[in-house]
Design a protein around this motif. Structure first.
Motif, PDB file in Angstrom:
ATOM      1  N   ASP A  61      21.796  18.117   1.564  1.00  0.00           N
ATOM      2  CA  ASP A  61      21.868  16.891   2.363  1.00  0.00           C
ATOM      3  C   ASP A  61      20.489  16.272   2.557  1.00  0.00           C
ATOM      4  O   ASP A  61      20.076  15.954   3.671  1.00  0.00           O
ATOM      5  CB  ASP A  61      22.514  17.189   3.713  1.00  0.00           C
TER       6      ASP A  61
ATOM      7  N   ILE B 126      16.241  12.485   5.851  1.00  0.00           N
ATOM      8  CA  ILE B 126      16.126  11.292   5.032  1.00  0.00           C
ATOM      9  C   ILE B 126      14.676  10.838   5.053  1.00  0.00           C
ATOM     10  O   ILE B 126      14.017  10.860   6.102  1.00  0.00           O
ATOM     11  CB  ILE B 126      17.063  10.158   5.502  1.00  0.00           C
TER      12      ILE B 126
ATOM     13  N   THR C 133      19.341   3.403  -1.683  1.00  0.00           N
ATOM     14  CA  THR C 133      19.398   4.672  -0.982  1.00  0.00           C
ATOM     15  C   THR C 133      20.355   5.632  -1.679  1.00  0.00           C
ATOM     16  O   THR C 133      21.224   5.226  -2.459  1.00  0.00           O
ATOM     17  CB  THR C 133      19.846   4.467   0.478  1.00  0.00           C
TER      18      THR C 133
ATOM     19  N   LEU D 249      22.199   7.593   0.339  1.00  0.00           N
ATOM     20  CA  LEU D 249      23.208   7.829   1.369  1.00  0.00           C
ATOM     21  C   LEU D 249      24.576   7.344   0.898  1.00  0.00           C
ATOM     22  O   LEU D 249      24.709   6.196   0.461  1.00  0.00           O
ATOM     23  CB  LEU D 249      22.825   7.110   2.662  1.00  0.00           C
TER      24      LEU D 249
ATOM     25  N   TYR E 152      27.857   6.627   5.857  1.00  0.00           N
ATOM     26  CA  TYR E 152      26.780   5.921   6.528  1.00  0.00           C
ATOM     27  C   TYR E 152      26.969   4.412   6.422  1.00  0.00           C
ATOM     28  O   TYR E 152      27.109   3.866   5.322  1.00  0.00           O
ATOM     29  CB  TYR E 152      25.423   6.338   5.947  1.00  0.00           C
TER      30      TYR E 152
ATOM     31  N   HIS F  37      18.101  13.000   1.538  1.00  0.00           N
ATOM     32  CA  HIS F  37      18.312  11.631   1.093  1.00  0.00           C
ATOM     33  C   HIS F  37      17.014  10.829   1.146  1.00  0.00           C
ATOM     34  O   HIS F  37      16.016  11.260   1.738  1.00  0.00           O
ATOM     35  CB  HIS F  37      19.379  10.948   1.958  1.00  0.00           C
TER      36      HIS F  37
END
Length: 443
Positions: free
Chosen positions: A235, A214, A298, A300, A305, A237
Motif C-alpha cells: 500500500d 503516499i 497518481t 491511488l 480514493y 502510493h
C-alpha cells in the motif's frame, strides 16, 4: 549495515555512553528514542583506544550547536555551550585548533549514521492528524547548498553553469529529502556533489519507506522507474503533477476529470531498467484552480480514493518547501554558504544541520501533542530561538552534561509557541536572482 561500514568511526562513538542517563530512562525515552545510542554502544564495547581530551559526546554536541548558532564562529559556539575537556575544570575551554582537530577526528560518518538511525525510528511514529485516509503523507524534494569557493571543494562538489556558460560563483552540493508533511520531520535523505541528479539520489532510499504511505513529488522527479519503485510494497502510493508534453492514451473514465491513462516507457529507460514494460498506467485527476486547471497523476485507485480529496492533498506538497525554508532561513540565517572548508567537514556540517532540525521539529511535535494540537501549529523559528537560549543556560549550569540529558530538558515552554493557521495567497512562482560573492555596485 555491515560491520565494515562502522569500523572507521566506531572508536569515535566510545564516549557516547554518557549521552543518556540509562539509570532513569523513563523521563525521556518516550520523547527521544535511544535505540541508536544502544547500537553505537554495542559497536564500541570492545574498542580500546587512547581517550581524547575532548570526548566525542562533546564534539557531537558542538556539531549540533553549529547548526543552531550559525552566525557565531565555531570557537564561539564552543564557548556558548561551554564545551570543555572532561579532565579539566568547566572553564578550561580548548584552543581553536583543538576544536578543529576534534571535528576532523569525528568526521561525517558518525553524524550521518545518527541522523539515519533517528530518522529510521521516527518515520514509524504517528501524530495527531498524521494520516490521510489511513496513509502517512510524505513529500520528496531536493535542495542545493553552497560551500566556500576553494579548489578542493570545487573539484569535489562541482557547480552549475550560468546562461553564459560560466560556472556558478560557489561549489554546490545536492540534498534530496523525504519529509513527513504533517510533522515536518525529515525521515530520510541523501547528500551528494552537485553533478549527481535528484532522481538517482531518491532511488537509493526508496526501499526504506514504510508501508501504507503516499509520497507527494514535484514534476522534477518524473521517472517511470522511480514511481514504480515507490509503488512496489504494501500500500505505497505516489502523487505527481503531469509532465508537459506527456503522450497519454485514455484507458477508462471514472468521472469528469478522473481517468485511467496509459503511457509509453522510453527506450532509454527500458535499456537502463530492463524490468520495465513498454507501457505503464496511472490515474489522471484534473481539477480547477484560481488560475485555470491543474492535472496530477497518481497510483491511488479510484475505487478507494476520491478525486476531490486527492486534489486537496497535493497542496500539502508545499510543506516540504517550508521545511527547507526553516533550515536555510531560520537556522542558517540565509547564509550564502556553509561554514566548513574541508570536504568531510562540509558533509559533517550538513548532516548535523539535518539532525538538529529534526530534533527541534520533534521536540515541537511532542509539545504539540501535550496540548492536543498539530505539530505544524508550532512556530519553528520561535522554537529554534527558544532552544538556543535554553542550551546556553543549561551549558552554564552543567557543561559536561550529555547530549540526551540536555535535550530532555527543553520541553518546558515550547507549548506556548503555537501559531494560528491562515490561508496563503496563491502567487506565481518566480526565478530567484542568483547569489553572488561580489557586492552590488554603488549607484
Amino acid at each position: 549495515m555491515t560491520s565494515d561500514f562502522f569500523m572507521p568511526f566506531q572508536h569515535d562513538l566510545l564516549d557516547l555512553r554518557d549521552l543518556f542517563n540509562f539509570s532513569n530512562l523513563s523521563s525521556f525515552t518516550h520523547n527521544i528514542p535511544v535505540k541508536w545510542v544502544e547500537s553505537a554502544l554495542r559497536l564500541s564495547e570492545s574498542a580500546t583506544i587512547r581517550r581524547r581530551r575532548l570526548p566525542s559526546d562533546q564534539v557531537l554536541w558542538l556539531v549540533l550547536g553549529m547548526a543552531i548558532f550559525r552566525e557565531e564562529p565555531v570557537h564561539e559556539v564552543a564557548r556558548r555551550l561551554n564545551i570543555c575537556t572532561k579532565s579539566l575544570a568547566s572553564d578550561s575551554l580548548l584552543a581553536r585548533s583543538g576544536i578543529s582537530h576534534a571535528r576532523q577526528r569525528l568526521g561525517s560518518e558518525p553524524v550521518e549514521w545518527l541522523f539515519r538511525e533517528t530518522g529510521g525510528h521516527w518515520r514509524h511514529e504517528r501524530y495527531p492528524e498524521d494520516e490521510w485516509n489511513g496513509l502517512q503523507v510524505f513529500a520528496m524534494d531536493g535542495a542545493l547548498f553552497r560551500t566556500h569557493d576553494t579548489p578542493e571543494l570545487r573539484e569535489h562538489f562541482g557547480s552549475g553553469n550560468t546562461s553564459t556558460k560560466r560556472q556558478t560563483p560557489f561549489p554546490m552540493l545536492r540534498l534530496v529529502a523525504l519529509m513527513n508533511v504533517r510533522s515536518h520531520i525529515i525521515v530520510d535523505a541523501q547528500v551528494s556533489p552537485y553533478r549527481r541528479g535528484e532522481i538517482p539520489l531518491a532511488e537509493t532510499f526508496i526501499n526504506h519507506i514504510p508501508s501504507r504511505f503516499i509520497t507527494l513529488l514535484d514534476k522534477g522527479f518524473w521517472s517511470a522507474n522511480l514511481l514504480s519503485l515507490i509503488h512496489q510494497g504494501d500500500d505505497r502510493h505516489w502523487l505527481i503533477p503531469e509532465k508537459k508534453g506527456l503522450i497519454q492514451k485514455v484507458i477508462d473514465t471514472y468521472d469528469e476529470g478522473d481517468e485511467l491513462v496509459e503511457m509509453k516507457v522510453s527506450p532509454q529507460a527500458r535499456k537502463q531498467h530492463p524490468y520495465l514494460g513498454e507501457t505503464w498506467q496511472a490515474r489522471r485527476v484534473t481539477y480547477k484552480t484560481k488560475t485555470g486547471h491543474k492535472t496530477i497523476l497518481t497510483s491511488l485507485p479510484a475505487t478507494e480514493y476520491n478525486a476531490e480529496a486527492i486534489a486537496l492533498l497535493y497542496k500539502e506538497r508545499w510543506e516540504i518547501e517550508l521545511g527547507f525554508r526553516d533550515i536555510k532561513s531560520s537556522m542558517q540565517g540565509n547564509a550564502i554558504t556553509l561554514r566548513s572548508k574541508k570536504v568531510d567537514l562540509v558533509y559533517q556540517e550538513l548532516w548535523g544541520l539535518l539532525l538538529s532540525y529534526n530534533v527541534i521539529r520533534r521536540e515541537a511535535a511532542m509539545a504539540a501533542i501535550q496540548f492536543d494540537r498539530s505539530p505544524s501549529d508550532i512556530r519553528f523559528k520561535a522554537v529554534c530561538d527558544y532552544i538556543a537560549v535554553q542550551l546556553i543556560v543549561m551549558a552554564a549550569s552543567n557543561p559536561l552534561s550529555g547530549t540526551g540529558r540536555r535535550l530532555s530538558e527543553l520541553r518546558s515552554g515550547i507549548g506556548s509557541l503555537f501559531l494560528e493557521r491562515r490561508s496563503r495567497p496563491t502567487t506565481p512562482r518566480t526565478v530567484k536572482i542568483s547569489k553572488t560573492r561580489y557586492p552590488a555596485p554603488l549607484k
